[in-house]
Design an enzyme around this catalytic site. Sequence first.
Site, PDB file in Angstrom:
ATOM      1  N   GLY A 122      38.388  46.629  39.352  1.00 53.58           N
ATOM      2  CA  GLY A 122      38.229  45.473  38.199  1.00 53.58           C
ATOM      3  C   GLY A 122      39.525  43.760  38.994  1.00 53.58           C
ATOM      4  O   GLY A 122      39.522  43.901  39.947  1.00 53.58           O
ATOM      5  N   MET A 123      38.878  43.243  38.000  1.00 53.10           N
ATOM      6  CA  MET A 123      39.601  41.569  37.896  1.00 53.10           C
ATOM      7  C   MET A 123      39.791  41.306  36.401  1.00 53.10           C
ATOM      8  O   MET A 123      38.934  41.253  35.854  1.00 53.10           O
ATOM      9  CB  MET A 123      39.004  41.197  39.077  1.00 53.10           C
ATOM     10  CG  MET A 123      40.173  39.370  38.950  1.00 53.10           C
ATOM     11  SD  MET A 123      38.864  37.995  39.842  1.00 53.10           S
ATOM     12  CE  MET A 123      38.994  39.411  41.482  1.00 53.10           C
ATOM     13  N   GLY A 124      40.987  40.828  36.502  1.00 50.76           N
ATOM     14  CA  GLY A 124      41.057  39.984  35.223  1.00 50.76           C
ATOM     15  C   GLY A 124      41.725  38.879  34.691  1.00 50.76           C
ATOM     16  O   GLY A 124      42.291  38.075  36.232  1.00 50.76           O
ATOM     17  N   TYR A 126      45.069  38.440  35.013  1.00 50.61           N
ATOM     18  CA  TYR A 126      46.468  38.558  35.190  1.00 50.61           C
ATOM     19  C   TYR A 126      46.481  39.590  36.857  1.00 50.61           C
ATOM     20  O   TYR A 126      47.320  39.242  37.456  1.00 50.61           O
ATOM     21  CB  TYR A 126      47.549  39.552  34.331  1.00 50.61           C
ATOM     22  CG  TYR A 126      47.629  37.849  32.970  1.00 50.61           C
ATOM     23  CD1 TYR A 126      48.910  37.811  32.949  1.00 50.61           C
ATOM     24  CD2 TYR A 126      46.673  38.174  31.969  1.00 50.61           C
ATOM     25  CE1 TYR A 126      48.988  36.684  31.717  1.00 50.61           C
ATOM     26  CE2 TYR A 126      46.901  37.715  30.687  1.00 50.61           C
ATOM     27  CZ  TYR A 126      47.545  36.865  30.937  1.00 50.61           C
ATOM     28  OH  TYR A 126      48.287  36.400  29.395  1.00 50.61           O
ATOM     29  N   ASP A 237      47.157  42.589  23.218  1.00 49.04           N
ATOM     30  CA  ASP A 237      45.757  42.276  23.932  1.00 49.04           C
ATOM     31  C   ASP A 237      44.576  43.674  23.345  1.00 49.04           C
ATOM     32  O   ASP A 237      44.289  43.867  24.639  1.00 49.04           O
ATOM     33  CB  ASP A 237      46.088  42.127  25.159  1.00 49.04           C
ATOM     34  CG  ASP A 237      44.804  40.861  26.006  1.00 49.04           C
ATOM     35  OD1 ASP A 237      43.414  40.425  24.915  1.00 49.04           O
ATOM     36  OD2 ASP A 237      44.863  41.148  26.954  1.00 49.04           O
TER      37      ASP A 237
END
Length: 470
Positions: A122-124, A126, A237
């Site tokens: 995963g990548m977000g 932050y 969030d």
Amino acid sequence: MHAIAQTEAMDASRKADELNRRRLEEAMKLKEIKLKESIAEKLARQEKERYEVARKEAVHMMASAQQEASERRHVEMKTSRDVKEKEKLENALHGHVQQYQTFTWEEIVSATSSFSESCQIGMGAYGTVYKCSLHHTDVAVKILHSNENHNSKQFQQELKILSKVWHPHLLLLVGACPDHGCLIYEYMENGSLEDRLKRKDNTPPIPWFARFRIAWEVASALVFLHNSKPKPIIHRDLKPANILLDHNFVSKIGDVGLSTMLHADSSLSMDTGPVGTLCYIDPEYQRTGLISPKSDVYALGMVILQLLTAKPVIALTHTMENAMENGSLVEILDREAGNWPHEETKELALLALSCAELRRRDRPDLKDKVLPALERLKEVADRATRAGISTVRSSPPNHFICPILKDVMKDPCVAADGYSYERKAIEKWLEENDKSPMTNLPLAHKNLIPNYTLLSAITEWNSMEKNAPL
């Protein structure tokens, strides 16, 4: 002749008298010497007796002093242990104990194969998340993007909150590498709620009864955060991408890095600028910069609408309102979730819309209104499950298992190697070994620290297992 003989006789008599006199004098001197010897012997015996008495008294005093010193050391050691144990308990109660394990950067690099793309899950905004194995346990490693990540507010906030709070539906922080802005979480096999609602990689749909339960689980975690001490915590969030599912589809809220701690005497907090994800951000918060627990209620409403429909969040409240007015709720529900119970589903949809009201004051109270309503709906889902929908009994998470006994721990404690063990098992191990049972490296000491956070998690899991439908 006679005269001569007489003279000699007289001389002999004088000599005999002289000899007797000398003999008497010698006898007197001998007697006097013996008397003096006797007196000297008596004095010597008395002196010896006095010496022996003095020696015994000295030995007794020395033994008494040693015993007193030993007793004093024992009391001091016991007092010291009691004070340390009290401090540990107080720190645990007030959340001052570091409840996560510290990993080295070398361990992280090695476990992720130098951050190989094959490990990336995963990548977000932050950070990037990698799946790997640390100390024989599958974990998710989150690396923040910032160049000064270990000093970033987002990293410090996440570390501060997750190291002090625990709830069965908050993602568990396993460890961290603070110097490099790295957080290590428990690995959630079924990924994010967002991916599962989209059926990413052609995964099977989530049944309706599991969605009812997930709504309650997320709400219960939010209530816990909002009522935490000494300061309430607002997530800020909440969205399906930040709700993760384990192998039994039990949900846990993650990504608390944007969370805000309110002052205990306030229900509002001013923020410099709105943060979060568009469409899940409280409209009043966007307009005024004032954050409150009801900002999370708004996001929860949007999440529940997506649980019902599996549709994109944009304009979803408008779509749901029209469906409710036109009596076409069934048409917008996610049909792949199964046969939704009509009345209960309608109740859940109305609850979601009330949570997503534009004005904060129009939203229901999470603890007193929303959570009880979701709990009733969860009971409906549980009854449906018991009525004929089979469920798989959950296996315990790996970190609940004692590395020595290979069974769920009842009294977990942390040893010098940073691992948690069943107390009796590790105590028996330490009686015969000076090395770690996991790393086989020498232990710095043999002190054991109670792992209250892990004990709480195991207790909650056991409780859930007992109450799970058969």
